[in-house]
Design a protein around this motif. Structure first.
Motif, PDB file in Angstrom:
ATOM      1  N   ARG A  54      42.665 -51.017 -80.245  1.00  0.00           N
ATOM      2  CA  ARG A  54      43.612 -50.209 -79.478  1.00  0.00           C
ATOM      3  C   ARG A  54      44.778 -49.757 -80.326  1.00  0.00           C
ATOM      4  O   ARG A  54      45.071 -48.570 -80.416  1.00  0.00           O
ATOM      5  CB  ARG A  54      44.143 -51.018 -78.290  1.00  0.00           C
ATOM      6  CG  ARG A  54      43.109 -51.237 -77.218  1.00  0.00           C
ATOM      7  CD  ARG A  54      43.735 -51.947 -76.064  1.00  0.00           C
ATOM      8  NE  ARG A  54      42.769 -52.123 -74.991  1.00  0.00           N
ATOM      9  CZ  ARG A  54      42.928 -52.943 -73.992  1.00  0.00           C
ATOM     10  NH1 ARG A  54      44.013 -53.680 -73.914  1.00  0.00           N
ATOM     11  NH2 ARG A  54      42.014 -53.051 -73.066  1.00  0.00           N
ATOM     12  N   SER A  55      45.479 -50.698 -80.888  1.00  0.00           N
ATOM     13  CA  SER A  55      46.638 -50.360 -81.704  1.00  0.00           C
ATOM     14  C   SER A  55      47.014 -51.551 -82.571  1.00  0.00           C
ATOM     15  O   SER A  55      46.572 -52.671 -82.325  1.00  0.00           O
ATOM     16  CB  SER A  55      47.825 -49.989 -80.806  1.00  0.00           C
ATOM     17  OG  SER A  55      48.213 -51.107 -80.039  1.00  0.00           O
ATOM     18  N   PHE A  56      47.790 -51.287 -83.566  1.00  0.00           N
ATOM     19  CA  PHE A  56      48.323 -52.369 -84.374  1.00  0.00           C
ATOM     20  C   PHE A  56      49.729 -51.982 -84.790  1.00  0.00           C
ATOM     21  O   PHE A  56      50.049 -50.808 -84.948  1.00  0.00           O
ATOM     22  CB  PHE A  56      47.425 -52.689 -85.576  1.00  0.00           C
ATOM     23  CG  PHE A  56      47.225 -51.559 -86.535  1.00  0.00           C
ATOM     24  CD1 PHE A  56      48.021 -51.443 -87.654  1.00  0.00           C
ATOM     25  CD2 PHE A  56      46.232 -50.619 -86.313  1.00  0.00           C
ATOM     26  CE1 PHE A  56      47.838 -50.398 -88.548  1.00  0.00           C
ATOM     27  CE2 PHE A  56      46.038 -49.574 -87.206  1.00  0.00           C
ATOM     28  CZ  PHE A  56      46.847 -49.463 -88.323  1.00  0.00           C
ATOM     29  N   GLY A  57      50.577 -52.956 -84.918  1.00  0.00           N
ATOM     30  CA  GLY A  57      51.966 -52.692 -85.249  1.00  0.00           C
ATOM     31  C   GLY A  57      52.284 -53.068 -86.680  1.00  0.00           C
ATOM     32  O   GLY A  57      51.796 -54.079 -87.180  1.00  0.00           O
ATOM     33  N   LEU A  58      53.080 -52.237 -87.322  1.00  0.00           N
ATOM     34  CA  LEU A  58      53.506 -52.502 -88.689  1.00  0.00           C
ATOM     35  C   LEU A  58      55.007 -52.260 -88.788  1.00  0.00           C
ATOM     36  O   LEU A  58      55.534 -51.338 -88.158  1.00  0.00           O
ATOM     37  CB  LEU A  58      52.791 -51.567 -89.674  1.00  0.00           C
ATOM     38  CG  LEU A  58      51.276 -51.652 -89.765  1.00  0.00           C
ATOM     39  CD1 LEU A  58      50.742 -50.538 -90.642  1.00  0.00           C
ATOM     40  CD2 LEU A  58      50.860 -53.003 -90.321  1.00  0.00           C
ATOM     41  N   ASP A  59      55.667 -53.090 -89.606  1.00  0.00           N
ATOM     42  CA  ASP A  59      57.075 -52.807 -89.864  1.00  0.00           C
ATOM     43  C   ASP A  59      57.143 -51.574 -90.770  1.00  0.00           C
ATOM     44  O   ASP A  59      56.125 -51.074 -91.266  1.00  0.00           O
ATOM     45  CB  ASP A  59      57.783 -54.009 -90.479  1.00  0.00           C
ATOM     46  CG  ASP A  59      57.180 -54.469 -91.796  1.00  0.00           C
ATOM     47  OD1 ASP A  59      56.621 -53.634 -92.529  1.00  0.00           O
ATOM     48  OD2 ASP A  59      57.264 -55.677 -92.082  1.00  0.00           O
ATOM     49  N   THR A  60      58.342 -51.059 -91.009  1.00  0.00           N
ATOM     50  CA  THR A  60      58.513 -49.815 -91.765  1.00  0.00           C
ATOM     51  C   THR A  60      57.904 -49.898 -93.154  1.00  0.00           C
ATOM     52  O   THR A  60      57.208 -48.973 -93.597  1.00  0.00           O
ATOM     53  CB  THR A  60      60.012 -49.467 -91.872  1.00  0.00           C
ATOM     54  OG1 THR A  60      60.548 -49.408 -90.550  1.00  0.00           O
ATOM     55  CG2 THR A  60      60.227 -48.138 -92.559  1.00  0.00           C
ATOM     56  N   GLU A  61      58.130 -51.000 -93.847  1.00  0.00           N
ATOM     57  CA  GLU A  61      57.612 -51.142 -95.214  1.00  0.00           C
ATOM     58  C   GLU A  61      56.085 -51.121 -95.239  1.00  0.00           C
ATOM     59  O   GLU A  61      55.467 -50.432 -96.050  1.00  0.00           O
ATOM     60  CB  GLU A  61      58.129 -52.454 -95.804  1.00  0.00           C
ATOM     61  CG  GLU A  61      57.710 -52.692 -97.238  1.00  0.00           C
ATOM     62  CD  GLU A  61      58.249 -54.005 -97.786  1.00  0.00           C
ATOM     63  OE1 GLU A  61      57.610 -54.545 -98.698  1.00  0.00           O
ATOM     64  OE2 GLU A  61      59.289 -54.484 -97.298  1.00  0.00           O
ATOM     65  N   TRP A  63      54.126 -49.889 -92.920  1.00  0.00           N
ATOM     66  CA  TRP A  63      53.673 -48.573 -92.462  1.00  0.00           C
ATOM     67  C   TRP A  63      53.659 -47.587 -93.637  1.00  0.00           C
ATOM     68  O   TRP A  63      52.705 -46.839 -93.823  1.00  0.00           O
ATOM     69  CB  TRP A  63      54.551 -48.049 -91.328  1.00  0.00           C
ATOM     70  CG  TRP A  63      54.188 -46.653 -90.927  1.00  0.00           C
ATOM     71  CD1 TRP A  63      54.870 -45.512 -91.192  1.00  0.00           C
ATOM     72  CD2 TRP A  63      53.006 -46.249 -90.227  1.00  0.00           C
ATOM     73  NE1 TRP A  63      54.206 -44.420 -90.702  1.00  0.00           N
ATOM     74  CE2 TRP A  63      53.057 -44.841 -90.096  1.00  0.00           C
ATOM     75  CE3 TRP A  63      51.927 -46.938 -89.699  1.00  0.00           C
ATOM     76  CZ2 TRP A  63      52.063 -44.113 -89.457  1.00  0.00           C
ATOM     77  CZ3 TRP A  63      50.935 -46.201 -89.053  1.00  0.00           C
ATOM     78  CH2 TRP A  63      51.012 -44.811 -88.943  1.00  0.00           C
ATOM     79  N   GLN A  64      54.723 -47.605 -94.441  1.00  0.00           N
ATOM     80  CA  GLN A  64      54.788 -46.717 -95.600  1.00  0.00           C
ATOM     81  C   GLN A  64      53.668 -47.027 -96.591  1.00  0.00           C
ATOM     82  O   GLN A  64      53.049 -46.116 -97.147  1.00  0.00           O
ATOM     83  CB  GLN A  64      56.156 -46.823 -96.289  1.00  0.00           C
ATOM     84  CG  GLN A  64      57.289 -46.213 -95.483  1.00  0.00           C
ATOM     85  CD  GLN A  64      57.061 -44.741 -95.172  1.00  0.00           C
ATOM     86  OE1 GLN A  64      56.519 -44.002 -95.985  1.00  0.00           O
ATOM     87  NE2 GLN A  64      57.463 -44.316 -93.983  1.00  0.00           N
ATOM     88  N   ALA A  65      53.382 -48.303 -96.818  1.00  0.00           N
ATOM     89  CA  ALA A  65      52.288 -48.687 -97.716  1.00  0.00           C
ATOM     90  C   ALA A  65      50.951 -48.205 -97.162  1.00  0.00           C
ATOM     91  O   ALA A  65      50.091 -47.715 -97.905  1.00  0.00           O
ATOM     92  CB  ALA A  65      52.280 -50.198 -97.912  1.00  0.00           C
ATOM     93  N   LEU A  70      46.512 -44.164 -97.444  1.00  0.00           N
ATOM     94  CA  LEU A  70      45.704 -43.088 -96.847  1.00  0.00           C
ATOM     95  C   LEU A  70      45.851 -41.781 -97.620  1.00  0.00           C
ATOM     96  O   LEU A  70      44.894 -41.019 -97.754  1.00  0.00           O
ATOM     97  CB  LEU A  70      46.120 -42.857 -95.391  1.00  0.00           C
ATOM     98  CG  LEU A  70      45.766 -43.946 -94.389  1.00  0.00           C
ATOM     99  CD1 LEU A  70      46.323 -43.589 -93.021  1.00  0.00           C
ATOM    100  CD2 LEU A  70      44.263 -44.152 -94.307  1.00  0.00           C
ATOM    101  N   ASP A  71      47.054 -41.525 -98.109  1.00  0.00           N
ATOM    102  CA  ASP A  71      47.331 -40.270 -98.806  1.00  0.00           C
ATOM    103  C   ASP A  71      46.936 -40.292-100.280  1.00  0.00           C
ATOM    104  O   ASP A  71      46.897 -39.240-100.929  1.00  0.00           O
ATOM    105  CB  ASP A  71      48.817 -39.919 -98.693  1.00  0.00           C
ATOM    106  CG  ASP A  71      49.212 -39.546 -97.277  1.00  0.00           C
ATOM    107  OD1 ASP A  71      48.305 -39.208 -96.478  1.00  0.00           O
ATOM    108  OD2 ASP A  71      50.422 -39.591 -96.958  1.00  0.00           O
ATOM    109  N   ALA A  72      46.649 -41.449-100.822  1.00  0.00           N
ATOM    110  CA  ALA A  72      46.339 -41.570-102.256  1.00  0.00           C
ATOM    111  C   ALA A  72      45.046 -40.832-102.579  1.00  0.00           C
ATOM    112  O   ALA A  72      44.129 -40.759-101.763  1.00  0.00           O
ATOM    113  CB  ALA A  72      46.210 -43.041-102.642  1.00  0.00           C
ATOM    114  N   PRO A  73      44.960 -40.287-103.796  1.00  0.00           N
ATOM    115  CA  PRO A  73      43.714 -39.626-104.186  1.00  0.00           C
ATOM    116  C   PRO A  73      42.566 -40.630-104.253  1.00  0.00           C
ATOM    117  O   PRO A  73      42.771 -41.821-104.462  1.00  0.00           O
ATOM    118  CB  PRO A  73      44.016 -39.063-105.576  1.00  0.00           C
ATOM    119  CG  PRO A  73      45.327 -39.615-105.984  1.00  0.00           C
ATOM    120  CD  PRO A  73      45.977 -40.254-104.812  1.00  0.00           C
TER     121      PRO A  73
END
Length: 96
Positions: A54-61, A63-65, A70-73
């Motif tokens: 359903r969902s998962f929670g991440l702190d800001t750090e 989430w950025q990682a 996901l965005d990495a080549p």
């Protein structure tokens, strides 16, 4: 104060006498009816099954990682490519 919801749906199931004895014993151990025990344990297990879907929670750090990953080549991984391209022992292509 707890809000009580009326139970209006029914779920029938067939089980072996042994399975019914085990459920009855477990329900008795928790001082519940078999129906309440089965419903509570089934709902608990269903929530566990669905939790990470359903969902998962991440702190800001974190989430950025995650977003960075996901965005990495795409990385070239020759061993992974070989693993995925080689025939499996389960594919039926081997000779006996």
């Amino acid at each position: 104060m707890t809000t009580r919801t009326t139970r209006s749906e029914k779920l029938d199931l067939r089980l072996t006498p042994e399975a019914k004895r085990v459920l009855a014993a477990a329900a008795a151990a928790e001082r519940r009816s078999v129906g309440d025990y089965v419903l509570a344990t089934a709902l608990s297990r269903a929530e566990e099954t669905l939790a990470d879907r359903r969902s998962f929670g991440l702190d800001t750090e974190r989430w950025q990682a995650f977003v960075s990953a996901l965005d990495a080549p795409v990385r070239d991984m020759p061993r992974m490519r070989k693993l995925l391209n080689d025939p499996s022992i389960f594919s039926g292509n081997e000779t006996a």
